[in-house]
Enzyme design. Structure first.
Site, short mmCIF file in Angstrom:
data_model
loop_
_atom_site.label_atom_id
_atom_site.label_comp_id
_atom_site.label_asym_id
_atom_site.label_seq_id
_atom_site.Cartn_x
_atom_site.Cartn_y
_atom_site.Cartn_z
NE ARG A 1 -1.04 -0.26 5.06
CZ ARG A 1 0.02 0.15 5.71
NH1 ARG A 1 0.41 1.39 5.59
NH2 ARG A 1 -0.01 -0.14 6.73
CG HIS B 1 -3.75 0.37 8.48
ND1 HIS B 1 -3.76 -0.63 8.13
CD2 HIS B 1 -4.87 0.74 9.52
CE1 HIS B 1 -5.10 -1.41 8.58
NE2 HIS B 1 -5.61 -0.67 9.51
CE1 TYR C 1 3.32 0.83 8.79
CE2 TYR C 1 2.74 2.66 10.40
CZ TYR C 1 2.47 1.92 9.43
OH TYR C 1 1.24 1.84 8.68
C1 LIG Z 1 -9.78 -9.25 15.24
C2 LIG Z 1 -9.05 -8.03 14.95
N1 LIG Z 1 -8.07 -7.74 15.70
C3 LIG Z 1 -7.35 -6.71 15.44
C4 LIG Z 1 -7.87 -5.41 14.70
C5 LIG Z 1 -7.38 -4.23 14.59
N2 LIG Z 1 -6.77 -4.24 13.03
C6 LIG Z 1 -7.38 -3.59 11.86
S1 LIG Z 1 -6.46 -3.69 10.74
C7 LIG Z 1 -5.32 -4.52 11.30
C8 LIG Z 1 -4.16 -5.18 10.62
C9 LIG Z 1 -4.56 -5.77 9.45
O1 LIG Z 1 -3.34 -6.01 8.63
P1 LIG Z 1 -3.58 -7.03 7.13
O2 LIG Z 1 -4.63 -8.34 7.69
O3 LIG Z 1 -2.28 -7.33 6.71
O4 LIG Z 1 -4.69 -6.13 6.32
P2 LIG Z 1 -4.29 -4.65 5.60
O5 LIG Z 1 -4.80 -3.60 6.52
O6 LIG Z 1 -2.60 -4.59 5.38
O7 LIG Z 1 -4.95 -4.67 4.16
C10 LIG Z 1 -5.57 -4.61 12.73
C11 LIG Z 1 -4.83 -5.53 13.70
C12 LIG Z 1 -9.17 -5.87 14.06
N3 LIG Z 1 -9.73 -4.97 13.30
N4 LIG Z 1 -9.57 -7.20 14.31
#
Ligand SMILES: Cc1ncc(C[n+]2csc(CCOP(=O)(O)OP(=O)(O)O)c2C)c(N)n1
Ligand SMILES: [Mg+2]
Length: 359
Positions: free
Chosen positions: A256, A260, A269
């Protein structure tokens, strides 16, 4: 291949815009209209995304999850699906949603916090965005199992990120998919980070694709910034699933370009050199435009005309979303609990007495 650790990354178009050998045979088999569709959708998705970030900065939408950099992974995969297929997206899949048939106005409405943004039009098998990480994976597996039991010719696709592979739901979904050989595609956009946590801190394996060896189904690792390779990997997985060949995991290696969400600052980071490399050398849209131009399928004038058309569509989507009737404040109590507790019931009553209007 099943049982093998798949670390190879499939690439059809190099970052310079040249076709690889594998890429050339796929390219030659595609009609000109399809070749242009990849470009048109990726451009619309990118311009939508940039505009949404601006709207957030202007206070016209709440928070937004930008996808710039991931257009090829989303557009390439979604264009390989039909209206018979079920889509279970995460919160970053606006590109997938658009290709599936979700009007732009509704995608804006979702980010304005409106429930209308969750309901896809009749005939579009798109679930609302899943925010709790990985919850969509077992659900997609279940939908695929249902389709199999009903004898329906459809696949279910779960879209998720690299971070989701650290969740139990991912492993449970994979296990079930492998045991019951359901027509599901697990489409992982590995953008290298789960918010600020790099992939190396989430996974002891080097790739996501190789994890499927433990569940005895195929994992494919593809250059996620290469729309042609993504499309072909997805097309093959769909055709395999529809002919009883069972599940596939596709790991689309991407990045990306931005933060985020609009509430995050990725500069804190991610190393500058890493960002620069992905932004300046591996961009999915630029790479594909180079190819189209070299093949004589796109001119500078075509590009300008299509960008103007996209802008009009986006403007219209914003006008439609912003002219929607404001919801009553009591909407915040809907769609959360099947049965509200006494606190919520009391608060809802107070809200109604207070007039129940916002905005
Ligand atoms: C069960 C859960 N734990 C924590 C979160 C907080 N959270 C939101 S986005 C995220 C990271 C997800 O990363 P990834 O799966 O790589 O998707 P990306 O955002 O990079 O597309 C986290 C930990 C959440 N939404 N749901
Ligand atoms: Mg990620």
């Amino acid at each position: 291949m099943i049982g093998q650790l798949n670390k190879e990354m499939v690439q059809y178009v190099t970052p310079e815009g040249h076709l690889t050998e594998q890429g050339r045979s796929c390219w030659q088999a595609l009609p000109e209209e399809s070749k242009l569709q990849f470009y048109r959708w990726m451009t619309l998705v990118r311009l939508f995304d940039r505009r949404a970030v601006l709207l957030q900065r202007q206070g016209r939408i709440g928070t937004y999850a930008p996808l710039e950099g991931q257009e090829a992974a989303q557009v390439g995969s979604a264009l390989a699906l039909t209206q018979a297929d079920w889509i279970f997206p995460s919160y970053r899949e606006h590109g997938v949603a658009m290709v599936a048939g979700m009007p732009l106005s509704q995608i804006f409405l979702y980010w304005m916090g409106r429930v209308e943004g969750c309901e896809a039009p009749e005939g579009v098998r798109l679930m609302p965005p899943y925010v709790p990480i990985a919850t969509q994976i077992p659900q997609a597996v279940g939908a695929a199992w249902a389709a199999k039991l009903k004898g329906e010719e459809s696949v279910a696709v779960a879209y998720f990120g690299d971070g989701a592979t650290s969740e139990g739901d991912f492993h449970e979904g994979c296990n079930f998919a492998g045991v019951f050989q359901v027509p599901v595609i697990l489409f992982c956009q590995n953008n290298g980070y789960a918010i600020s946590v790099p992939f190396s801190r989430q996974s002891a394996t080097e790739t996501v694709a190789e994890k499927t060896a433990a569940y005895a189904f195929e994992g494919v690792r593809v250059d996620g910034n290469d729309v042609l390779a993504v499309y072909d990997a997805m097309r093959q997985a769909v055709s395999k699933a529809k002919t009883g060949g069972g599940p596939t995991l596709i790991e689309a290696v991407t990045y990306r370009k931005g933060s985020h969400t609009t509430a995050d600052d990725a500069k804190r980071y991610r190393p500058e050199a890493e960002v620069k490399e992905w932004v300046e050398q591996k961009d999915p849209l630029q790479r594909y435009v180079r190819l189209l131009k070299a093949e004589g399928l796109l001119s500078d004038a075509d590009e300008l005309a299509w960008e103007a058309e996209c802008k009009e569509r986006i403007d219209l989507g914003i006008r439609e979303a912003e002219s929607a009737t404001p919801p009553p404040a009591t909407h915040m109590f809907e769609h959360v609990y099947a049965q509200m507790g006494s606190n919520e019931r009391r608060q809802r009553q107070q809200c109604e007495q207070g007039g129940g209007q916002v905005g």
